[in-house]
Design an enzyme around this catalytic site. Sequence first.
Site, PDB file in Angstrom:
ATOM      1  CD  GLU A 120     -27.004 -33.963 -14.654  1.00  0.00           C
ATOM      2  OE1 GLU A 120     -26.275 -34.937 -14.854  1.00  0.00           O
ATOM      3  OE2 GLU A 120     -26.795 -33.122 -13.765  1.00  0.00           O
ATOM      4  CD  GLU A 153     -29.803 -33.298 -10.130  1.00  0.00           C
ATOM      5  OE1 GLU A 153     -28.574 -33.460  -9.979  1.00  0.00           O
ATOM      6  OE2 GLU A 153     -30.506 -34.059 -10.806  1.00  0.00           O
TER       7      GLU A 153
HETATM    8  C1  GAL Z   1     -26.339 -35.183 -11.241  1.00  0.00           C
HETATM    9  C2  GAL Z   1     -27.458 -36.161 -11.571  1.00  0.00           C
HETATM   10  C3  GAL Z   1     -27.994 -36.810 -10.302  1.00  0.00           C
HETATM   11  C4  GAL Z   1     -26.854 -37.310  -9.468  1.00  0.00           C
HETATM   12  C5  GAL Z   1     -25.889 -36.186  -9.176  1.00  0.00           C
HETATM   13  C6  GAL Z   1     -24.677 -36.600  -8.389  1.00  0.00           C
HETATM   14  O1  GAL Z   1     -25.580 -34.925 -12.354  1.00  0.00           O
HETATM   15  O2  GAL Z   1     -28.504 -35.516 -12.244  1.00  0.00           O
HETATM   16  O3  GAL Z   1     -28.859 -37.841 -10.643  1.00  0.00           O
HETATM   17  O4  GAL Z   1     -26.226 -38.312 -10.166  1.00  0.00           O
HETATM   18  O5  GAL Z   1     -25.399 -35.683 -10.363  1.00  0.00           O
HETATM   19  O6  GAL Z   1     -25.005 -37.133  -7.182  1.00  0.00           O
END
Ligand code: GAL
Length: 953
Positions: free
Chosen positions: A184, A273
């Site tokens: 990110e 993700e």
């Molecule tokens: C995303 C991040 C992950 C984790 C997730 C929330 O933004 O890339 O590493 O933090 O949020 O659980």
Amino acid sequence: MRRLLPVLLALLLTCAALVAPARAGSAPEVTYDRYSLIVNGRRIVLQSAEFHYFRLPSQELWRDVMEKFKAAGFNAVSLYFSWAYHSPAPGVYDFSGVRDVDRLLRTARETGLYVIARPGPYINAESTGGGFPAWLKTVPGRARSFEPGYREAYREWLHRINPIIARHQLPRGGPVILYNAENEYQVGTDAAYMQDIQDQARADGITVPITTNDCCDAGSWSSTWASGPGAVQIPGVDDYPQSFECANPALWGPWGEGLTERLRDDIPVFAAEYQAGAIDVGNAGYDKCRELTGPAFMKFFYKNNLIQTGATMFSYYMGYGGTNWGWLAQPNDVYTSYDYGAALTEARRPTPKYDEFKRQGYFLEAVAPLARTDALATPAVPGDAALTTVARANPDTGTQFVLVRHTDRAATGTDTTTLDWAAPDGRYQVPVRVKGRDAHVLVAGYDLGGQRLAVSTSEIMTHAAIGGRDVALLYGTAGAPGATVLRYPSAPSVKVLEGAVRAAYSGGDLRLDYAHDRLARVLVTGGGRRPLLLLIGTDEEAARFWRVSTAAGPLLVRGPELVRSATLRGDVVSLAADTVAGEIEVFAPPSATRLDLTAGQGASERVRVARTPSGSLLGVTRAPAPARLPELTGWRARAEAPEAAPGFDDSRWTAADHTTTTSPHPPKTLPVLYADDYGYHYGNVWYRGHFTATGAETGIDLNAITGLRGTYLVWLNGRYLGAAAGGVQADSGDQATPPNPDPGPGHFAIPPGLLRPGADNVLAVLVANMGHNDDWIADDLRFKQPRGLVAASVSGTVGGTPIAWKIQGTAGTDALRGPLSTGGLYGERVGWHLPKYQDKAWRKTAPATALTPGVTWYRTSFRLDLPKGQDVPIGLRFGGDPSPAYRVLIFLNGWNVGQYGGDIGPQREFSLPAGILAEHGTNTLALAVTAEQPATGPGPLTLFAYGNVRGGP
Ligand code: GAL
């Protein structure tokens, strides 16, 4: 330039390999086009689940998690690699034991999963420092930038982890098909850094496509940076449409529609993700997070994403969350459990979310035309405006995929309509019923094995050619009407074996009408095609099926809790399955007549089976043997904190005498007392301050920064003065606001008579370090916020009283348990947490008795002899409510498995994973209880089983 040459060469070679079109039968490679990834010449829909090996300190159980992913239809696992977990100090890296990522990657390959490798360097993940080792806080140069200092540090990490990942890549026979750079990382930060990560990867032998996961401002490394420095090959988008408000599980997409954008025309749509659980920011408990992100959310949001945007690359965060054991947690957002409300619980138990992943995953796996689709003007018109259809079609096969859902995505009512569907094989009127907050993906014009599916309003879960016939499993909402139309050159013979299904043949169409109810079975033979056994179930019935491959072709199995793998040798089907008491039914070729169940690595057991009218083998599985768990008795206790006594010998402690620091946070008083500056990075840290009193001193003013929910305790000349809350990252949500390193002084008045004028007076301060802030916004300030004392003074005298400080944290890195397990409590430094420590001289008392301020340890041991060939995950439960008066560090056989009490979170149950836990042998539990005020200690404590099945990894 000479140093650059190999990098350039590697780049050229890998680029040449990567742009090569996919050729069947050529060397293994990973390519892609606008539709999908192409692995070894075959299109795949990437269905990946996130797993953090560092949150499951048991190599044996990695296999269990990955086998469970595979069994739910995932074809990939996404792995963050945590720099902090492997590196206690600059130049020191450890990949042994629970840190053996070679083994991790081998296990992925053995399980049949591809890997998305995500080594950061920054990973976030609610892990301490966002994956950065705390020693990096003392390195000059802004973290997550190309600045010197940081640059050398992250290159050091990459040159350790990359070669390991590289040797496990697909072209070298391994599972790794993608490499994710950074995490990110927003555009505008530092393109040179983003580029360098990729250059280092290429130089280290990474040849698979490089991806990155964009957040929030989607498109940063894609449209703006499609070809400039820092651009990656396949950027993807992170999306958490359900938010992290677990206390309110009825929310419906408060953070948006959750549709993954198409970022570029030359790459597939990649949900890098996608939300599959939540952090429990409001301490509602993970069951609520599981509800917030439950099957309804999954059906609606995931299917929308698939059909509306045509995404073919999905990675779900998390598939299995695990445990923030030791000091792994980033303190602001999480507590010990990182269960995440995921499909598999922290104790590795499948949940209804797992069932939904399986229904969807099997579909993606079985129906190949999904990997290449274009948007299509809706061919299926709903007869009711309450419902909407969205469609895609495969340009080669014409197969149509029609999403049916409510027009108003928040609607909660149930609507029934007749679709008027212009399908590839003709026009069909078919009934469909959609519950509120549900969605169905219906298929038309599909060559289902040797059959032709004209249209169905049931969803396809899977199908397989087994023993010369097709076995297809369709499903729908219990009670909802369904219609399935199959094409036959001539009238087939239809036998309804079970359930109420009406069949009619006309003009080449065999039309079946029914309501989804338990499991209907229809056998279709003749008609110019090979036989078809059609199984039509409800959602729940469908979830009881497992599809498993053998060298002799696929099998379907109904009933067990899990099927991990199978073989078919001669007439024996052998299943590695997890079972409880119930039916087991195997759909295998007719040559199979016998069934064996193998339990984990253990012996196999024959199950008596009979042939059913469906041609399957039906038998019964036995209940697992009960697991007998001992009571936790025989506790012994010992108070510690000798450091508080004035006469304690601190001569071998580190002098805290620095007058400068590399920290971007200037100290408020000197000397610099930041624990990290003296090499003490994790867990509790002690300070002893010596001053010669004039007699005029009236109080002590201290500032400590601990991270959220941390405290510090203060003694003067051996007398306890009290405790105060430590400073935390002040995260206002406003990214422009820097963190507030100053919690305000904790003022401790000096009681009359305590000072010793003209003599050495000793302050002793025990400061908790709850873990390190992350660096999500890459501003350096949050991550580099100090831990430990940040200001200290004695008030009452003119010009102040100088204090000479000593500091002591952990006594060294535990070679077995790694850098994050052990802190600097006295008991930890001398090994009271370790199994071999002899506690016979300690006094006999249970933890739930009177506590005085300070640190008290409790120890006991217990013997386990869990039933062999069964999987019985064990937990430790604290009776009563967590108290803010004390906090408890829990050690199992020397491993710090979590923290209880002290307002740390709602958690009362702590997972004791097998591997750390001796399932057949003696275990030692040690509790270090730090009380800030007199209280009744924790307990009663009991062991419990999260579940019990025959089988296991
Ligand atoms: C995303 C991040 C992950 C984790 C997730 C929330 O933004 O890339 O590493 O933090 O949020 O659980």
